[in-house]
Every structure is written in C-alpha cells, then in structure tokens.
Design an enzyme around this catalytic site. Structure first.
Site, PDB file in Angstrom:
ATOM      1  N   ARG A  25       0.828  -1.209   0.000  1.00  9.52           N
ATOM      2  CA  ARG A  25       0.000   0.000   0.000  1.00  9.52           C
ATOM      3  C   ARG A  25       0.860   1.256   0.000  1.00  9.52           C
ATOM      4  O   ARG A  25       1.040   1.895  -1.027  1.00  9.52           O
ATOM      5  CB  ARG A  25      -0.951  -0.035   1.206  1.00  9.52           C
ATOM      6  N   ASP A  26       1.446   1.601   1.125  1.00  8.55           N
ATOM      7  CA  ASP A  26       2.255   2.823   1.204  1.00  8.55           C
ATOM      8  C   ASP A  26       3.493   2.717   0.317  1.00  8.55           C
ATOM      9  O   ASP A  26       3.964   3.702  -0.232  1.00  8.55           O
ATOM     10  CB  ASP A  26       2.659   3.075   2.655  1.00  8.55           C
ATOM     11  N   HIS A 218       4.281   4.584  12.755  1.00  7.29           N
ATOM     12  CA  HIS A 218       4.470   4.533  11.300  1.00  7.29           C
ATOM     13  C   HIS A 218       5.600   5.503  10.947  1.00  7.29           C
ATOM     14  O   HIS A 218       5.457   6.716  11.114  1.00  7.29           O
ATOM     15  CB  HIS A 218       3.164   4.944  10.609  1.00  7.29           C
ATOM     16  N   HIS A 220       8.672   7.073   8.409  1.00  6.54           N
ATOM     17  CA  HIS A 220       9.298   7.304   7.102  1.00  6.54           C
ATOM     18  C   HIS A 220      10.756   7.704   7.327  1.00  6.54           C
ATOM     19  O   HIS A 220      11.102   8.305   8.346  1.00  6.54           O
ATOM     20  CB  HIS A 220       8.547   8.381   6.327  1.00  6.54           C
ATOM     21  N   CYS A 251       3.983   9.623   0.155  1.00 15.72           N
ATOM     22  CA  CYS A 251       2.607  10.122   0.153  1.00 15.72           C
ATOM     23  C   CYS A 251       2.400  11.022  -1.061  1.00 15.72           C
ATOM     24  O   CYS A 251       3.147  12.000  -1.239  1.00 15.72           O
ATOM     25  CB  CYS A 251       2.325  10.900   1.440  1.00 15.72           C
ATOM     26  N   ASN A 260       8.895   4.520   3.553  1.00 18.10           N
ATOM     27  CA  ASN A 260       8.937   4.032   4.933  1.00 18.10           C
ATOM     28  C   ASN A 260      10.329   3.519   5.260  1.00 18.10           C
ATOM     29  O   ASN A 260      11.124   3.201   4.375  1.00 18.10           O
ATOM     30  CB  ASN A 260       7.951   2.871   5.118  1.00 18.10           C
TER      31      ASN A 260
END
Length: 312
Positions: A25-26, A218, A220, A251, A260
């Site tokens: 996903r990310d 979470h 990055h 993002c 990430n």
C-alpha cells in the site's frame, strides 16, 4: 511492554517487535510504475514467506486520486489466505469501508491528519471532520467484527504548517481515542521526527489514550532518522512498527515525502540487538531485491546493498 520512564533496552532484552508490512500500500502508492495485480500478490506472498503476519495490502480510495491502488477489490479477491496472517485496507469514507468489508479485509486503517491544511489536501476535510468520519467508520467496522486502527498522520510535523504543537496533538489524540479504535498509530508521514520527539509524543499518546490501548508507530526515513526512531519507539514501550520492504513508499499529497523505513533494515537492527521480529532477514532482503526489479528504480534499503553481518 516497557514504558518511557523505564531503563533503555539491553541487548538481551526478551521481547519481540511486530512489523506491519506496508509495501503493497504505502510502498506502491507513490511509485511512478503501477504494478499489476499479479505482481502485488507476489509481493504479499514474499512478505508472508519472510514471516510477516500483518500486511496493509491496499487502500480503498478514489482511483483517480491514487491510480496505483485502482485494483483494490481485485487484489483482495486474488490474495491467497494464510493461517495467522491478517490483511488490512486503508479507508477514508463510508464508500471505502463498504468496499473493504465486501472484499474481506481483516483490518481497516483510518487516517486522521493532525493539521487542517494537510488533512484537507489528503482527505478533503478538516481534522475535526476527519475525527467525526473516523468515529463513524470505526463503529461500523467493529460492528462487522473487523479490527480497527486509527492513524494520526503528520504527528511529528506537517509539510504545510510546519511544527505540530503538542497541544494540537493532544487534542487530536483525545478525539481519536474517543472514536474507540482497537489500536492507535502515530505517523511520521514526512520523516521529520528524531528520537527525542518520538519519546515525547509517544508519552503524550500513552497519557491521553490510557494504559490499555495498543500503540503503533508509522515511520518514514526521509531524513535517515527512521532506524533511530524505531529504537526510541521500542524503548518507549511500542512493540508494533510499520515498515516497507526495500524502503519503498511515499505520500502523493506530501511534497518530497519518501519511503517508509525499510523492513529488512529493522530486521537486521533488532536482530543484532537481541530483539526478535520473527522475520527471516535473507527472505526479506530477497523480497526487496525482487521489488526493486519490478519497480525498475533503486530502492533506499541499506541491507539490500550491504547484506547482513556476519556473512556466511
């Protein structure tokens, strides 16, 4: 579980860090190349073979805004099911939740961005409105028997408003906690956090959320502080961290946001510290190499270049 006022981890600390794999996903949502559904299934399968047990596989959002996630429904149908493995989907609204539930997700992740400017760009609503939406989504998901996480985006800094004051974060934490999620996550969405800020804001989250709500982080690695921040988080008592194979990610609505923290970098780090992750380092590095080939771009993973130590 350890709290922020306890002693730092010792190398023989008997604990395990759980990694939520974000690469499908990310990791993919900001990449120029759009992977096929078949390739995404292979990515998830490789993550599971490496030992991952929670995977955020997609987001159920408008495909015109995030075309990399346009196959969310097809992907969920195509994914093999493994005992003990949970698949999560990111949702932003009731339509997205309906799609996620129909697709058979095990978890949902709802995002509330801590600043109005970023929240409006990301979700088309203010932070207060996002909290109201989150409350509705959490209630509906829990009624359907689905595990819920609410993630507070930009908890450590905003690309548009700059520093996020502790008072602002406290208010958002209070509103998010009131939605009743099963888990609360703080996101360093643009990679500006440093260890002291991790410690400070996790302590605030624990104070507001109380002792029983599980916390997750979470991270990055935009400014190469992700690994250090992961250690600070674990020392502060957080045992669930998001990471992405190869360090892929970013993002679409945050300028200069990069990936990430790399899953394999954390597996190596904690392994050398004597902290378990239940992930196989060689398998994770191999998955990162495979993903790099699929995306046809160099991924930022350190372990993909250097390998583990000692070497065979």
């Amino acid at each position: 579980m350890r709290w922020a006022d306890e002693q730092p981890l010792s190398p023989d600390a008997a604990m395990t860090v759980s990694i939520v794999e974000m690469s499908p996903r990310d990791g993919l949502q900001n990449e120029e190349k759009v992977l096929s559904t078949e390739a995404k299934v292979e990515l998830v399968s490789r993550a599971v073979r490496a030992g991952v047990r929670r995977v955020e596989v997609t987001s159920f959002v408008n495909p015109r805004r995030v075309p990399q996630m346009a196959d969310a429904d097809e992907l969920m149908t195509a994914l093999p099911r493994f005992d003990g493995v949970r698949y999560a989907g990111l949702v932003m609204n009731e339509r997205g939740l309906d799609r996620a539930l129909a697709a058979g997700v095990d978890e949902i992740d709802v995002v509330v961005v801590a600043t109005d400017t970023f929240c409006t760009r990301n979700q088309g609503m203010t932070t207060a409105q996002a909290c109201e939406t989150a409350a509705s989504l959490v209630a509906a998901a829990r009624a359907a028997g689905v595990f819920t996480t609410v993630t507070i985006g930009a908890s450590f800094g905003c690309p548009f408003e700059g520093e996020v004051p502790l008072g602002r974060l406290r208010e958002v934490l209070r509103r998010v906690t009131d939605t009743g999620p099963d888990e609360l996550a703080l996101a360093d969405t643009i990679g500006v956090a440093v260890p002291s800020g991790i410690t400070e804001r996790l302590a605030l989250a624990r104070e507001v959320a109380g002792p029983d709500l599980p916390l997750r982080l979470h991270l990055h690695d935009t400014r190469h502080t992700g690994v250090a921040n992961a250690v600070a988080a674990v020392e502060a008592g957080v045992s669930t961290l998001d990471a992405s194979i190869g360090g892929a990610g970013g993002c679409p609505f945050a300028p200069a946001a990069t990936g990430n923290v790399a899953t394999e970098d954390l597996v190596y780090l904690f392994g050398r510290m004597g902290v378990g992750t239940d992930l196989d380092l060689d398998e994770t590095i191999a998955a990162a190499g495979w993903l790099e080939e699929q995306l046809e771009t160099r991924l930022p993973s350190a372990l993909l270049r250097a390998g583990g130590f000692p070497t065979a």
